[in-house]
Design a protein around this motif. Structure first.
Motif, PDB file in Angstrom:
ATOM      1  N   ARG A 174       0.898  -1.136  -0.181  1.00 37.46           N
ATOM      2  CA  ARG A 174      -0.075   0.136   0.050  1.00 37.46           C
ATOM      3  C   ARG A 174       0.839   1.346  -0.056  1.00 37.46           C
ATOM      4  O   ARG A 174       0.489   2.253  -0.675  1.00 37.46           O
ATOM      5  N   LEU A 175       2.103   1.201   0.664  1.00 40.06           N
ATOM      6  CA  LEU A 175       2.711   2.520   0.789  1.00 40.06           C
ATOM      7  C   LEU A 175       3.447   2.535  -0.498  1.00 40.06           C
ATOM      8  O   LEU A 175       3.733   3.914  -1.057  1.00 40.06           O
ATOM      9  N   PHE A 176       3.697   1.551  -1.397  1.00 44.77           N
ATOM     10  CA  PHE A 176       4.399   1.724  -2.685  1.00 44.77           C
ATOM     11  C   PHE A 176       3.325   1.921  -3.758  1.00 44.77           C
ATOM     12  O   PHE A 176       3.518   2.906  -4.601  1.00 44.77           O
ATOM     13  N   CYS A 177       1.707   1.720  -3.240  1.00 39.90           N
ATOM     14  CA  CYS A 177       1.006   2.068  -4.288  1.00 39.90           C
ATOM     15  C   CYS A 177       0.414   3.620  -4.087  1.00 39.90           C
ATOM     16  O   CYS A 177       0.259   4.460  -5.177  1.00 39.90           O
TER      17      CYS A 177
ATOM     18  N   TYR B 272       7.761   7.634   1.785  1.00 38.19           N
ATOM     19  CA  TYR B 272       8.964   6.883   1.772  1.00 38.19           C
ATOM     20  C   TYR B 272       9.771   7.079   3.024  1.00 38.19           C
ATOM     21  O   TYR B 272      10.238   6.200   3.646  1.00 38.19           O
ATOM     22  N   TYR B 273       9.217   8.105   3.885  1.00 38.17           N
ATOM     23  CA  TYR B 273       9.801   8.060   5.173  1.00 38.17           C
ATOM     24  C   TYR B 273       9.293   6.857   6.061  1.00 38.17           C
ATOM     25  O   TYR B 273      10.065   6.417   6.766  1.00 38.17           O
ATOM     26  N   LYS B 274       7.996   6.461   5.701  1.00 37.03           N
ATOM     27  CA  LYS B 274       7.481   5.485   6.480  1.00 37.03           C
ATOM     28  C   LYS B 274       7.933   4.137   6.128  1.00 37.03           C
ATOM     29  O   LYS B 274       8.220   3.207   6.888  1.00 37.03           O
ATOM     30  N   LEU B 275       8.198   4.161   4.844  1.00 41.56           N
ATOM     31  CA  LEU B 275       8.850   2.794   3.903  1.00 41.56           C
ATOM     32  C   LEU B 275      10.540   2.646   4.837  1.00 41.56           C
ATOM     33  O   LEU B 275      10.577   1.744   4.938  1.00 41.56           O
ATOM     34  N   ILE B 276      11.197   3.671   4.593  1.00 42.27           N
ATOM     35  CA  ILE B 276      12.394   3.419   5.284  1.00 42.27           C
ATOM     36  C   ILE B 276      12.606   3.253   6.572  1.00 42.27           C
ATOM     37  O   ILE B 276      13.419   2.530   7.147  1.00 42.27           O
ATOM     38  N   THR B 277      11.559   4.030   7.580  1.00 41.05           N
ATOM     39  CA  THR B 277      11.381   3.539   8.826  1.00 41.05           C
ATOM     40  C   THR B 277      11.117   2.236   8.892  1.00 41.05           C
ATOM     41  O   THR B 277      11.532   1.545   9.978  1.00 41.05           O
ATOM     42  N   MET B 278      10.203   1.597   8.184  1.00 42.27           N
ATOM     43  CA  MET B 278       9.691   0.071   8.563  1.00 42.27           C
ATOM     44  C   MET B 278      10.836  -0.770   8.009  1.00 42.27           C
ATOM     45  O   MET B 278      11.012  -1.736   8.748  1.00 42.27           O
ATOM     46  N   PHE B 279      11.102  -0.521   6.736  1.00 42.39           N
ATOM     47  CA  PHE B 279      12.010  -1.660   6.005  1.00 42.39           C
ATOM     48  C   PHE B 279      13.506  -1.384   5.724  1.00 42.39           C
ATOM     49  O   PHE B 279      14.196  -2.276   5.104  1.00 42.39           O
ATOM     50  N   ARG B 280      13.695  -0.105   5.925  1.00 45.35           N
ATOM     51  CA  ARG B 280      15.278   0.422   5.981  1.00 45.35           C
ATOM     52  C   ARG B 280      15.825   0.316   4.200  1.00 45.35           C
ATOM     53  O   ARG B 280      16.056   1.496   3.881  1.00 45.35           O
ATOM     54  N   GLN B 281      15.981  -1.019   3.919  1.00 41.97           N
ATOM     55  CA  GLN B 281      16.449  -0.683   2.451  1.00 41.97           C
ATOM     56  C   GLN B 281      15.492  -1.007   1.601  1.00 41.97           C
ATOM     57  O   GLN B 281      14.856  -2.014   1.378  1.00 41.97           O
TER      58      GLN B 281
END
Length: 495
Positions: free
Chosen positions: A109-112, A152-161
């Motif tokens: 969903r974040l990449f959507c 993207y801030y949420k993505l990097i917070t959750m998944f790092r890479q």
């Protein structure tokens, strides 16, 4: 059976001779917006990117409460037991050995959301100047880059890479070829910062359309990015006070000053008001995901906060599923002695207040705005006093409930049915949050005096937030301002 297949095949051949194959293939799908038509409407494409802010669900909450509050010591999952949703691994720290679908849903969903932003940028590039005018187009590009950086801030917070997929990758259809190790953690953060900086440089302090992002929200996010990076690379061995980057901390000071100096934002006078729906867009709110009740926006269902839909109190609402249960550790952390926190000793004993039965243990008033406890009114309303029956599985998750993300019960049911949710905004940045980031950075840049002033201003507001909403707990509250001795050295000031 063979004869049946022959008849079906013959019927298909007959259909093929009476219907144009090209007509069949050229038929536009129903319920789908034509791509070219959508791309030719850049302002609507920007709106579609904004719409992703609230396109959350309890299994992929964009406010990330299961990965922040639950993974820390602040709360327990709640619900009907440990198997209710896939969040139990988060509270027992076993996520490295489990594969809950919630992770996959959140990633998707974040990449959507990122995809919507990229498509809006491509639409603006192609049609923006002609259809919106150069100045408006420039602002819309800045808004969308802010939104992309937010996701993207949420993505990097959750998944790092994570793979960096921007409008160029989208235009060239290279999503599947984009690797998640193309950029380092610091380089990814640099790209996020660049998006926020572009937004900061272009956006006005105040938008004519009030709910569009603005310069102050961008400054807040830039401060948060630099504060995160200032401690190191996020790995335990190379992160923390021993790895402080003072240049980044100075950036936090600079960007939070922009927020501090803006006359449109400030501390809401009573702490409790911050978490009432009628005050959701007060001067305290810098950037929040907007929600609505169907009676407010004249739609069938409204725009609910689906991230928190499970967090209503059991037995209080028709669909209170009793998730996001405050922990005993969190309650203990509100203890005070002579009005000041018990930094080192707060967890030595288990304590909790009882309405009408004060004792020697005193509490920071913010406890009674934050945690629902048996014998106390639910969200300040005595006619809805909490009991032990308001916990769904007390033997597993205790008797506390969370109050900030729900409205008052007397206002009625916001959404009827088995999937009830609430029209409560999700704060991304409150003025208080940003000022605490400033205080944190000031301590690390050796300006302890101003840090103390900020923190004491916030404590004074808490001290003043008793009479209006929680007068019933007045004799159990005690909060004092920090004396200068607490800000003579960094170690104590950090506490």
């Amino acid at each position: 059976m063979k004869n049946l297949y022959k008849y079906i095949f013959a019927a298909m051949l007959t259909l093929g001779t009476t219907t144009s194959c090209s007509d069949f293939l050229d038929e536009s799908p129903k319920g789908v917006i034509d791509k070219d038509k959508a791309f030719s409407r850049p302002d609507q494409m920007v709106t579609s990117a904004y719409a992703m802010l609230g396109d959350c669900w309890y299994s992929y909450p964009f406010n990330l409460w299961p990965y922040g509050d639950l993974a820390s010591d602040d709360c327990l999952k709640g619900g009907s037991g440990t198997t209710d949703t896939g969040y139990h691994p988060m509270e027992i720290w076993s996520t490295m050995t489990s594969t809950p679908g919630e992770f996959d849903e959140l990633w998707y969903r974040l990449f959507c959301a990122v995809s919507r932003c990229n498509r809006a940028l491509l639409s603006l590039e192609q049609y923006g100047n002609d259809k919106l005018g150069e100045e408006t187009c420039k602002q819309r590009v800045a808004e969308v880059k802010f939104l992309r950086a937010h996701f993207y801030y949420k993505l990097i917070t959750m998944f790092r890479q994570v793979p960096w997929i921007d409008e160029n990758v989208t235009a060239n259809n290279l999503q599947e070829q984009t690797r998640n190790d193309e950029f380092t953690y610091e380089e990814l953060f640099g790209k996020i910062i660049n998006d926020f900086k572009e937004a900061y440089d272009v956006l006005p302090d105040v938008q004519t359309d009030k709910n569009r992002v603005n310069k102050i929200a961008a400054a807040s996010y830039l401060a948060k990015c630099y504060l995160t990076l200032a401690y190191g690379d996020g790995y335990e061995a190379t992160n923390g006070y021993d790895h402080i980057n003072k240049e980044y901390m100075q950036k936090v000071v600079e960007y939070t000053k922009v927020v501090k100096d803006d006359p449109n934002y400030g501390y809401l006078e009573d702490y409790g008001d911050i978490f009432l729906p009628e005050e959701k867009n007060s001067k305290e709110s810098i950037f929040a995901v907007q929600t609505s009740d169907y009676k407010e926006d004249n739609t069938t269902y409204g725009r609910a906060n689906w991230s928190n839909m499970l967090n209503g109190v059991w037995g209080m609402w028709s669909c209170g599923w009793d998730f996001h249960k405050p922990s005993q550790d969190l309650v203990n952390a509100f203890k005070t002695k002579n009005g000041l926190p018990e930094f080192d000793d707060y967890n030595k004993t288990i304590d909790y207040p009882i309405n009408g039965s004060p004792n020697a243990q005193k509490w920071d008033p913010r406890l009674f705005h934050t945690v629902g406890m048996p014998t106390f009114p639910y969200k300040y309303e005595k006619e809805y006093t909490l009991t032990k029956a308001n916990s769904r599985t007390p033997n597993t998750y205790g008797y506390y409930c969370s109050m900030k993300e729900v409205p008052q019960r007397s206002k009625g049911e916001t959404y009827d049915g088995s999937w009830q949710a609430f029209a409560m905004n999700d704060y991304v940045f409150r003025y208080t949050d940003v000022m605490l980031m400033r205080a944190e950075a000031l301590i690390e840049t050796d300006n302890l005096s101003e840090a103390r002033t900020i923190i004491n201003d916030i404590r004074q507001r808490a001290k003043n937030s008793v009479d209006k909403h929680i007068a019933y707990a007045e004799n159990q509250c005690e909060i004092a301002l920090y004396p200068e001795t607490y800000f003579q050295d960094k170690t104590t000031a950090r506490k």
